[in-house]
Design a protein around this motif. Structure first.
Motif, short mmCIF file in Angstrom:
data_model
loop_
_atom_site.label_atom_id
_atom_site.label_comp_id
_atom_site.label_asym_id
_atom_site.label_seq_id
_atom_site.Cartn_x
_atom_site.Cartn_y
_atom_site.Cartn_z
N HIS A 333 0.87 -1.18 0.00
CA HIS A 333 0.00 0.00 0.00
C HIS A 333 0.91 1.23 0.00
CE1 HIS A 333 -2.65 3.10 1.75
NE2 HIS A 333 -3.68 2.34 1.39
N PRO A 334 0.52 2.32 -0.65
CA PRO A 334 1.40 3.49 -0.71
C PRO A 334 1.89 3.97 0.67
CG PRO A 334 -0.41 3.79 -2.23
CD PRO A 334 -0.71 2.54 -1.46
N ARG A 335 1.02 3.94 1.68
CA ARG A 335 1.44 4.37 3.02
C ARG A 335 2.54 3.46 3.56
NH1 ARG A 335 -1.72 6.87 7.00
NH2 ARG A 335 -2.85 7.77 5.23
N GLU A 336 2.40 2.16 3.35
CA GLU A 336 3.41 1.22 3.82
C GLU A 336 4.71 1.38 3.05
OE1 GLU A 336 -0.07 -2.08 4.79
OE2 GLU A 336 1.26 -2.32 3.06
N LEU A 337 4.59 1.54 1.74
CA LEU A 337 5.79 1.75 0.92
C LEU A 337 6.54 2.99 1.36
CD1 LEU A 337 4.53 0.96 -2.70
CD2 LEU A 337 6.30 -0.27 -1.46
N GLU A 338 5.82 4.04 1.66
CA GLU A 338 6.47 5.30 2.03
C GLU A 338 7.29 5.15 3.31
OE1 GLU A 338 5.66 10.07 2.42
OE2 GLU A 338 3.94 8.73 2.21
N VAL A 339 6.69 4.55 4.35
CA VAL A 339 7.45 4.44 5.60
C VAL A 339 8.62 3.48 5.44
CG1 VAL A 339 5.49 5.06 7.05
CG2 VAL A 339 5.89 2.66 6.54
N THR A 340 8.44 2.42 4.65
CA THR A 340 9.54 1.47 4.43
C THR A 340 10.67 2.10 3.65
OG1 THR A 340 7.99 -0.40 4.49
CG2 THR A 340 10.14 -0.78 3.46
N LEU A 341 10.32 2.84 2.60
CA LEU A 341 11.37 3.44 1.76
C LEU A 341 12.05 4.60 2.46
CD1 LEU A 341 9.61 3.21 -1.71
CD2 LEU A 341 11.58 1.88 -0.90
N ARG A 342 11.33 5.37 3.25
CA ARG A 342 11.99 6.44 4.01
C ARG A 342 12.91 5.85 5.07
NH1 ARG A 342 10.54 11.09 2.14
NH2 ARG A 342 8.43 11.50 1.36
#
Length: 459
Positions: A333-342
């Motif tokens: 999910h975009p929210r999960e991707l964002e925290v993982t990639l940051r």
């Protein structure tokens, strides 16, 4: 489990699936005779056979012979020959979610962990805390926990921890004594249609809990879901001091964080996380709040939380190849991707390569712009074809539509092409992280030089 009192032979269609395996573990431990069918060999099938369970390969009507109850996984199609035979047999036939619901009713203290993000990590951490504190819980987890060598366990007490997924309202089959709500976000919108419907489902789940709801007061949607909930303990956690449980004095320590676990202004203990990602601070606060409710002491939390190294496929470092660190994560999910990639970008690697497999056409189409934004965070983005799951591409969406919106992005049709490309271009000191809830882990295995179907636990 009155429903099961006259059942002796249980047959599972899709028995090797990660969602079915822990249910079978618990029922087998309670003395039921179990058989099952799956299409493929695998680690779970091997373990089931080691338990003495007959597993047939390939679906055939005769496999259900003698069964009093047939349970089928969500992956089984309605025209499956074995499911068709089951419905014609006169035996009881139920889905995996209903079976899990019956199991949760058997326990006097069932803690059900739900939320759009963070369910598996929080459920796994809570399970490990309760286990190491000597409370011997049963558990059903959405991913593998190294401490129990699998995704579930059968304990000898009345305590159960159960990951509870909102997909198609399956969590409404459960019977929680304690509901933990981590967050409420827009996902599975092909089913829910509107955010109001999502919130309403979480509200119903909170209503179902008999003893307590432990909820994220820092999340607006969760607070909406909690509106009007009465007749049980309402225990809040979050980032601010107006929550019952919250972190204070947050510090970065290595790849993880430490913080004071606060309860209504009083410091309980110092928590140190061995897992990366600032988002895991709230996951840990939630798990600690639930563990305390179950009887774990603050001093035990301080001792035991650092033992938790994460669940499989949650920023799991697989190893190095030619100086390149390779990791795998379930984020889809975009929210999960964002925290993982940051988190990945903050760990000090030379460059970060995100290898992402979009999952479902509906989610890719709905969140196309958000996916493009967050996949622009890493230094490099590499995409696979969209994995449709049970969907057909009625949305007219393709990987190239997403790739065109991400600067410098490339995409390939096969995992071989992806792994060859990444290994040819990544340099020592780089991080390569595969991302997605489908089978992108096979690409990570390939880049590590392992068999695509290898078991991470064995590496």
């Amino acid at each position: 489990m009155d429903f099961l009192k006259d059942k002796k032979h249980l047959h599972f269609i899709g028995i090797g699936g990660s969602g079915m395996f822990p249910i079978v573990q618990i029922l087998h431990d309670r003395g039921y005779f179990i058989t099952g069918t799956d299409n493929n060999e695998g680690d779970n099938v091997d373990r089931l056979r080691q338990m003495g369970i007959q597993v047939y390969l390939g679906h055939r009507p005769e496999n259900i012979a003698g069964a009093d109850l047939i349970v089928y996984s969500a992956a089984i199609q309605e025209d499956n020959v074995e499911l068709t035979a089951a419905r014609q047999s006169g035996a009881a036939v139920i889905g995996r979610a209903e079976m899990l619901g019956y199991l949760t009713r058997h326990y006097q203290d069932c803690v059900c962990v739900c939320g759009t993000h963070g369910k598996t990590t929080t459920t796994a951490l809570l399970t490990q805390l309760l286990l190491e504190a000597g409370l011997d819980p049963s558990a059903v987890i959405g991913g593998k926990l190294p401490a129990i060598h699998g995704s579930g366990r059968s304990g000898k007490t009345e305590l159960m921890v159960c990951e509870s997924c909102e997909f198609q309202d399956t969590f409404l089959h459960l019977d929680p004594d304690v509901a933990v709500i981590l967050n409420v976000d827009a996902d599975h919108m092909e089913y829910f249609k509107t955010m109001e419907h999502v919130i309403a489902s979480f509200h119903r789940f909170a209503e179902m809990s008999r003893k307590a709801v432990i909820y994220n007061k820092s999340d607006a949607n969760t607070c909406q879901a909690m509106a009007g909930i009465t007749g049980k303990d309402a225990i809040s956690f979050g980032l601010a001091a107006d929550c019952d449980y919250y972190p204070a004095e947050i510090r970065r320590e290595g790849t993880g964080y430490s913080f004071d676990l606060m309860h209504r202004g009083e410091m309980l203990c110092r928590i140190r996380l061995a897992i990366p990602g600032r988002h895991n601070i709230l996951n840990a606060v939630a798990a600690c709040a639930a563990a305390l409710y179950c009887g774990v002491a603050p001093g035990q939390l301080e001792e035991l939380v650092p033992h938790f190294g994460g669940a499989q496929r949650r920023f799991q470092i697989l190893g190095k190849r030619d100086g390149v660190v390779i990791a795998d994560d379930y984020a889809h999910h975009p929210r999960e991707l964002e925290v993982t990639l940051r988190t990945a970008m903050d760990l000090g690697f030379r460059q970060v390569w995100a290898v992402f497999q979009p999952f479902t056409f509906s989610r890719t189409a709905l969140f196309l712009e958000e996916f493009a934004r967050v996949l622009s965070i890493p230094d490099h983005a590499v995409l696979s074809e969209i994995m449709g799951g049970r969907e057909k591409n009625t949305y007219g969406i393709h990987t190239k539509d997403l790739a065109e919106k991400i600067p410098g992005c490339v995409w390939f049709s096969t995992f071989k092409e992806i792994s060859d490309y990444v290994l040819a271009h990544a340099q020592p000191g780089d991080l390569v992280i595969t991302l997605g809830c489908g089978d992108i882990y096979k690409c990570a295995n390939r880049m590590m030089g392992w068999p695509e179907h290898g078991n991470f636990d064995e590496k």
